[in-house]
Scaffold this active site. Structure first.
Site, PDB file in Angstrom:
ATOM      1  CG  ASP A  94       0.719   3.950   4.535  1.00  0.00           C
ATOM      2  OD1 ASP A  94      -0.344   3.605   4.663  1.00  0.00           O
ATOM      3  OD2 ASP A  94       1.572   2.921   4.843  1.00  0.00           O
ATOM      4  CG  ASP A 109       8.935   0.449  12.450  1.00  0.00           C
ATOM      5  OD1 ASP A 109       9.377   1.331  11.457  1.00  0.00           O
ATOM      6  OD2 ASP A 109       8.179  -0.359  12.108  1.00  0.00           O
ATOM      7  CG  ASP A 165      -0.205  -0.279   2.445  1.00  0.00           C
ATOM      8  OD1 ASP A 165       1.093  -0.102   2.488  1.00  0.00           O
ATOM      9  OD2 ASP A 165      -0.691  -0.878   3.411  1.00  0.00           O
TER      10      ASP A 165
END
Ligand code: ATP
Ligand code: MG
Length: 421
Positions: A57, A134, A55
């Site tokens: 983002d 992260d 996907d």
């Protein structure tokens, strides 16, 4: 302030041709309205690695309400931190406002005793946003303003070295959100990367923090780990880093039994094959496989205590599911199918008559049959069940009739013979 390395268009491989049209539309409209608009996360990482992203983002400095004003097909979701979902038919493009709240910026009051982030709803700019991500390779941005890639964290170097490195101090980052340990496993498996030494070391020490993660979130992570086409690699890494026990404590105990481990490995191998062939998969099958060792052990125990078999089975299924849902939730619609899969295992022993015939048309036959074949392959069932039921399915209904009702067929034959005489 940190200085970013800007990689101009001519020096990286991301082409707009490989970016989803709808994501591009959103980027352009935000940009034209005067906002910063960038692709971020897995989309940029995967494009740079010549993979097809799952996907796209988008990150922006527009606040959610400003995004909503620009798009009529937009809905804001989330209470703590609002995200904009922009709908294009069935596709959703997610737009997140740059977020602050990274290590060093979060005050003690925003974290609990274990260091977990409690509040994370402060808007910031790109320089805040980057540090709360992260891994370095997940913190690259693709800027629609000039088609450059923006790297604050040395991510391009880590991509080259094929390593996963947490941004900031690993211990703090895992404490803030222990699910990052599972994400490390998932990306290592998916990308074939190694986990950077410091990021690796603390997984062994802090794995136990996963006990405090809500079951609903762990359920989502379990699906991401085991339903993305590299479940077997994830299993190996979860075992290596001693994290499997926090997802499936009961299966964790039985994995020492080599036959059960073999069974799990075959089940995951078949899941991976189905994902890679684009065939449908269900969480019910995964959870049914993971809990099968417990169900059979409990069943045998109850039978030994003189409980009738079917009652023992019912009881064993309920206990195993109940124990699992305190770690990862299992939506009811799936736990019902798990029971079907388990229960139908007995019906494969009946190879004649109406019972066998009706098994073929049972709505959960296919899943139960796959499950049975895996038991067969792993040596738990030591007969020709899989082969027999596989052959039966490809027969014409006349042939099936002959095999399933041999006595009736011989009676009909006798009758016709009599008539002839
Ligand atoms: P995938 O290919 O699985 O979608 P992804 O990297 O896009 O991988 P997402 O879960 O979609 O992963 O998250 C998008 C981005 O949000 C990540 O790349 C990362 O920058 C950030 N992110 C997501 N979860 C966390 C987390 N727990 N802690 C910090 N940053 C996170
Ligand atoms: Mg993603």
């Amino acid at each position: 302030m940190t200085v970013a390395t800007i990689i101009p268009r001519a020096e990286h491989c991301i082409s707009r041709d490989n970016i989803d049209d709808n994501a591009l539309k959103v980027l352009y409209r935000l940009h034209k309205a005067g906002f910063r608009a960038l692709l971020v996360g897995g989309g940029v990482r995967d494009l740079l690695m010549n993979h097809v992203p799952k996907d796209f983002d988008i990150a922006t400095d527009a606040h959610p309400e400003q995004v909503k004003k620009l798009f009529s097909n937009c809905r804001l979701i989330g209470r703590r931190f609002r995200l904009a979902h922009i709908f294009f038919g069935r596709e959703i493009v997610e737009v997140a406002t740059f977020r602050a709240g990274y290590e060093g910026q979060t005050s003690d009051s925003l974290q609990d005793d274990a260091g977990r982030i409690l509040r994370d709803n402060v808007y910031g700019d790109i320089e805040d946003d980057v540090w709360r991500r992260d891994f370095t390779i997940n913190a690259l941005y693709y800027d629609i303003a000039d088609f450059s890639v923006v790297d604050y964290t040395g991510a391009m170097e880590d991509l080259k070295k094929q390593q996963l490195k947490l941004i900031g101090d690993p211990e703090t980052r895992y404490r803030e959100d222990p699910v990052r340990m599972l994400r490390a496993i998932r990306f290592a498996a998916k990308l074939g990367f190694s986990i950077h030494q410091a990021s690796e070391k603390y997984i062994y020490e802090l794995g136990h923090l996963l006990r405090d993660i809500p079951p609903a979130r762990l359920y989502e992570e379990v699906l991401k780990l085991f339903h993305s086409g590299y479940a077997l690699t994830c299993l190996g890494l979860l075992q290596k880093y001693q994290l499997f026990q926090y997802l499936f404590p009961q299966a964790g105990e039985h994995l020492e039994d080599s036959q059960f481990e073999e069974f799990i490995r075959y089940a995951l191998e078949s899941t991976d094959a189905r994902v890679n062939e684009g065939k449908p998969i269900t969480p019910a099958f995964l959870f049914a496989a993971m809990l099968w060792g417990t169900v059979t052990k409990l069943r045998d125990q109850y039978v030994e205590e003189d409980m009738p078999l079917s009652l023992a089975m019912q009881h064993a299924m309920s206990i195993a599911i109940k124990a699992q849902v305190s770690h990862t939730s299992i939506p009811r619609r799936f736990s019902m199918v798990m029971r079907d899969i388990w229960h139908l295992q007995y019906r494969f022993n009946h190879r004649n008559g109406r019972r066998a015939k009706s098994l073929l048309t049972h709505p959960k036959f296919r899943a139960a049959y796959d499950f049975m074949c895996i038991r067969n392959k792993a040596g738990e069932l030591q007969d020709d069940s899989c082969e027999w039921w596989t052959r039966l399915q490809v027969m014409s209904s006349d042939q099936q009739e002959k095999i399933l009702n041999p006595s009736r067929n011989s009676q009909t034959k006798k009758k016709t013979l009599k008539k002839k005489i």
